[in-house]
Design a protein around this motif. Sequence first.
Motif, PDB file in Angstrom:
ATOM      1  N   VAL A 101       0.832  -1.199   0.000  1.00 33.78           N
ATOM      2  CA  VAL A 101       0.000   0.000   0.000  1.00 33.78           C
ATOM      3  C   VAL A 101       0.871   1.255   0.000  1.00 33.78           C
ATOM      4  CG1 VAL A 101      -1.589   1.337   1.440  1.00 33.78           C
ATOM      5  CG2 VAL A 101      -2.032  -1.077   1.008  1.00 33.78           C
ATOM      6  N   ARG A 102       1.916   1.262   0.790  1.00 33.78           N
ATOM      7  CA  ARG A 102       2.785   2.430   0.874  1.00 33.78           C
ATOM      8  C   ARG A 102       3.653   2.565  -0.380  1.00 33.78           C
ATOM      9  NH1 ARG A 102       5.673   2.070   6.596  1.00 33.78           N
ATOM     10  NH2 ARG A 102       6.080   4.281   6.334  1.00 33.78           N
ATOM     11  N   TYR A 103       4.069   1.449  -0.966  1.00 33.82           N
ATOM     12  CA  TYR A 103       4.944   1.491  -2.133  1.00 33.82           C
ATOM     13  C   TYR A 103       4.223   2.058  -3.355  1.00 33.82           C
ATOM     14  CZ  TYR A 103       8.166   0.101  -5.798  1.00 33.82           C
ATOM     15  OH  TYR A 103       9.026   0.120  -6.861  1.00 33.82           O
ATOM     16  N   TYR A 104       2.963   1.689  -3.531  1.00 43.29           N
ATOM     17  CA  TYR A 104       2.259   2.044  -4.761  1.00 43.29           C
ATOM     18  C   TYR A 104       1.556   3.399  -4.716  1.00 43.29           C
ATOM     19  CZ  TYR A 104       3.453  -2.492  -6.538  1.00 43.29           C
ATOM     20  OH  TYR A 104       4.158  -3.573  -6.978  1.00 43.29           O
ATOM     21  N   LEU A 143      10.691  -0.263   1.150  1.00 45.69           N
ATOM     22  CA  LEU A 143       9.378  -0.916   1.072  1.00 45.69           C
ATOM     23  C   LEU A 143       9.404  -2.103   0.121  1.00 45.69           C
ATOM     24  CD1 LEU A 143       7.034   2.201   0.901  1.00 45.69           C
ATOM     25  CD2 LEU A 143       7.535   0.765   2.895  1.00 45.69           C
ATOM     26  N   TRP A 144      10.097  -1.953  -0.993  1.00 46.82           N
ATOM     27  CA  TRP A 144      10.193  -3.026  -1.981  1.00 46.82           C
ATOM     28  C   TRP A 144      10.805  -4.269  -1.332  1.00 46.82           C
ATOM     29  CZ3 TRP A 144       8.249  -3.686  -6.711  1.00 46.82           C
ATOM     30  CH2 TRP A 144       8.776  -4.700  -7.509  1.00 46.82           C
ATOM     31  N   ALA A 145      11.872  -4.059  -0.596  1.00 51.51           N
ATOM     32  CA  ALA A 145      12.505  -5.183   0.101  1.00 51.51           C
ATOM     33  C   ALA A 145      11.522  -5.783   1.101  1.00 51.51           C
ATOM     34  CB  ALA A 145      13.770  -4.709   0.814  1.00 51.51           C
ATOM     35  N   GLY A 146      10.732  -4.939   1.749  1.00 50.31           N
ATOM     36  CA  GLY A 146       9.747  -5.435   2.700  1.00 50.31           C
ATOM     37  C   GLY A 146       8.665  -6.263   2.048  1.00 50.31           C
ATOM     38  N   SER A 157      12.451 -10.056  11.285  1.00 49.80           N
ATOM     39  CA  SER A 157      12.786  -9.381  10.032  1.00 49.80           C
ATOM     40  C   SER A 157      11.757  -8.294   9.729  1.00 49.80           C
ATOM     41  CB  SER A 157      12.850 -10.405   8.899  1.00 49.80           C
ATOM     42  OG  SER A 157      13.178  -9.770   7.699  1.00 49.80           O
ATOM     43  N   VAL A 158      10.490  -8.564  10.040  1.00 51.10           N
ATOM     44  CA  VAL A 158       9.442  -7.567   9.844  1.00 51.10           C
ATOM     45  C   VAL A 158       9.721  -6.344  10.718  1.00 51.10           C
ATOM     46  CG1 VAL A 158       6.999  -7.066  10.255  1.00 51.10           C
ATOM     47  CG2 VAL A 158       7.669  -9.189   9.133  1.00 51.10           C
ATOM     48  N   ARG A 159      10.073  -6.559  11.943  1.00 50.98           N
ATOM     49  CA  ARG A 159      10.375  -5.438  12.838  1.00 50.98           C
ATOM     50  C   ARG A 159      11.564  -4.621  12.322  1.00 50.98           C
ATOM     51  NH1 ARG A 159       9.067  -9.385  17.172  1.00 50.98           N
ATOM     52  NH2 ARG A 159       6.938  -8.885  17.716  1.00 50.98           N
ATOM     53  N   LEU A 160      12.572  -5.303  11.831  1.00 48.20           N
ATOM     54  CA  LEU A 160      13.738  -4.618  11.279  1.00 48.20           C
ATOM     55  C   LEU A 160      13.339  -3.784  10.060  1.00 48.20           C
ATOM     56  CD1 LEU A 160      16.797  -4.146  11.265  1.00 48.20           C
ATOM     57  CD2 LEU A 160      17.013  -6.215   9.874  1.00 48.20           C
ATOM     58  N   ARG A 161      12.522  -4.347   9.189  1.00 48.65           N
ATOM     59  CA  ARG A 161      12.061  -3.608   8.003  1.00 48.65           C
ATOM     60  C   ARG A 161      11.214  -2.409   8.404  1.00 48.65           C
ATOM     61  NH1 ARG A 161      15.283  -4.138   4.068  1.00 48.65           N
ATOM     62  NH2 ARG A 161      15.760  -6.297   3.717  1.00 48.65           N
ATOM     63  N   ASN A 162      10.377  -2.577   9.422  1.00 48.62           N
ATOM     64  CA  ASN A 162       9.569  -1.448   9.907  1.00 48.62           C
ATOM     65  C   ASN A 162      10.475  -0.319  10.388  1.00 48.62           C
ATOM     66  OD1 ASN A 162       7.044  -2.466   9.370  1.00 48.62           O
ATOM     67  ND2 ASN A 162       6.794  -3.382  11.389  1.00 48.62           N
ATOM     68  N   GLU A 163      11.511  -0.673  11.111  1.00 51.07           N
ATOM     69  CA  GLU A 163      12.443   0.333  11.617  1.00 51.07           C
ATOM     70  C   GLU A 163      13.167   1.028  10.458  1.00 51.07           C
ATOM     71  OE1 GLU A 163      14.447   2.910  13.935  1.00 51.07           O
ATOM     72  OE2 GLU A 163      12.777   1.641  14.530  1.00 51.07           O
ATOM     73  N   ARG A 164      13.585   0.265   9.458  1.00 50.06           N
ATOM     74  CA  ARG A 164      14.268   0.868   8.298  1.00 50.06           C
ATOM     75  C   ARG A 164      13.327   1.794   7.534  1.00 50.06           C
ATOM     76  NH1 ARG A 164      17.491  -4.443   6.157  1.00 50.06           N
ATOM     77  NH2 ARG A 164      19.093  -4.408   7.761  1.00 50.06           N
ATOM     78  N   ALA A 165      12.084   1.385   7.390  1.00 46.33           N
ATOM     79  CA  ALA A 165      11.112   2.233   6.697  1.00 46.33           C
ATOM     80  C   ALA A 165      10.871   3.510   7.491  1.00 46.33           C
ATOM     81  CB  ALA A 165       9.801   1.478   6.479  1.00 46.33           C
ATOM     82  N   HIS A 166      10.814   3.394   8.805  1.00 44.28           N
ATOM     83  CA  HIS A 166      10.624   4.573   9.663  1.00 44.28           C
ATOM     84  C   HIS A 166      11.794   5.548   9.499  1.00 44.28           C
ATOM     85  CE1 HIS A 166       9.448   7.008  13.063  1.00 44.28           C
ATOM     86  NE2 HIS A 166      10.668   6.879  13.549  1.00 44.28           N
ATOM     87  N   VAL A 167      13.009   5.032   9.504  1.00 45.26           N
ATOM     88  CA  VAL A 167      14.203   5.878   9.344  1.00 45.26           C
ATOM     89  C   VAL A 167      14.210   6.532   7.960  1.00 45.26           C
ATOM     90  CG1 VAL A 167      16.731   5.806   9.154  1.00 45.26           C
ATOM     91  CG2 VAL A 167      15.578   4.625  11.043  1.00 45.26           C
ATOM     92  N   ALA A 168      13.860   5.776   6.927  1.00 42.94           N
ATOM     93  CA  ALA A 168      13.833   6.324   5.562  1.00 42.94           C
ATOM     94  C   ALA A 168      12.748   7.390   5.428  1.00 42.94           C
ATOM     95  CB  ALA A 168      13.615   5.209   4.550  1.00 42.94           C
ATOM     96  N   HIS A 169      11.607   7.182   6.075  1.00 44.38           N
ATOM     97  CA  HIS A 169      10.532   8.174   6.032  1.00 44.38           C
ATOM     98  C   HIS A 169      10.956   9.444   6.761  1.00 44.38           C
ATOM     99  CE1 HIS A 169       6.562   9.989   6.988  1.00 44.38           C
ATOM    100  NE2 HIS A 169       6.323   9.618   5.743  1.00 44.38           N
TER     101      HIS A 169
END
Length: 193
Positions: A101-104, A143-146, A157-169
């Motif tokens: 949803v966020r990627y598109y 997001l793509w990697a997620g 891994s989901v938690r790590l991706r959430n954290e990376r997305a938060h930092v990127a945002h």
Amino acid sequence: MIEGMEAEVLAAVVASPAVLVTAAAAYLAGRAQARAAHRGPVDSVRRAAQRDAYAGLLAAARSYAHQVSEREGRGRAAEEWQLRPRPEDTEVERHHVLCQVRYYVDLEALRGAVAVVSLEGPDQVVLSAEEITRRVETFRSTLWAGMFEETRGNVESVRLRNERAHVAHKALLESIDLFVAEARAYLNNYAQR
């Protein structure tokens, strides 16, 4: 006095260089004033176009940042989840839908606004506008990697991706703030010229 010259002729000869210098100075001042009178409205129109371009990019960037925020994304992901319920209602699956949803989110308004700022300039403002684009691409790659790396069912891994997305945002939001500062500084300095 020079013999054979009338006083009036002598006065005219002596005054001629002063008159010529004064006439040349008046001519040059008139040209400069005419140039400034012509350039003033052109500069005003150019400044208005730049301000409109900067405002358009700011609106598009803030709109995009809001649409891809985690909170907004979770709301749209929940709606999406309701439309296509799945038996495997796991945190990993929900994260996958959230990333989708966020990627598109549509990027065309943002890309168009960056293009207009690139045309209007100046370079320091264009660089900060392009930085927004780079931050968006970093965010999207996270997001793509997620979307594709989370299918293994690994909650950590989901938690790590959430954290990376938060930092990127957050970096995206900072690049928008940098753009605002650059645009404001340019427009304020432009007005002082």
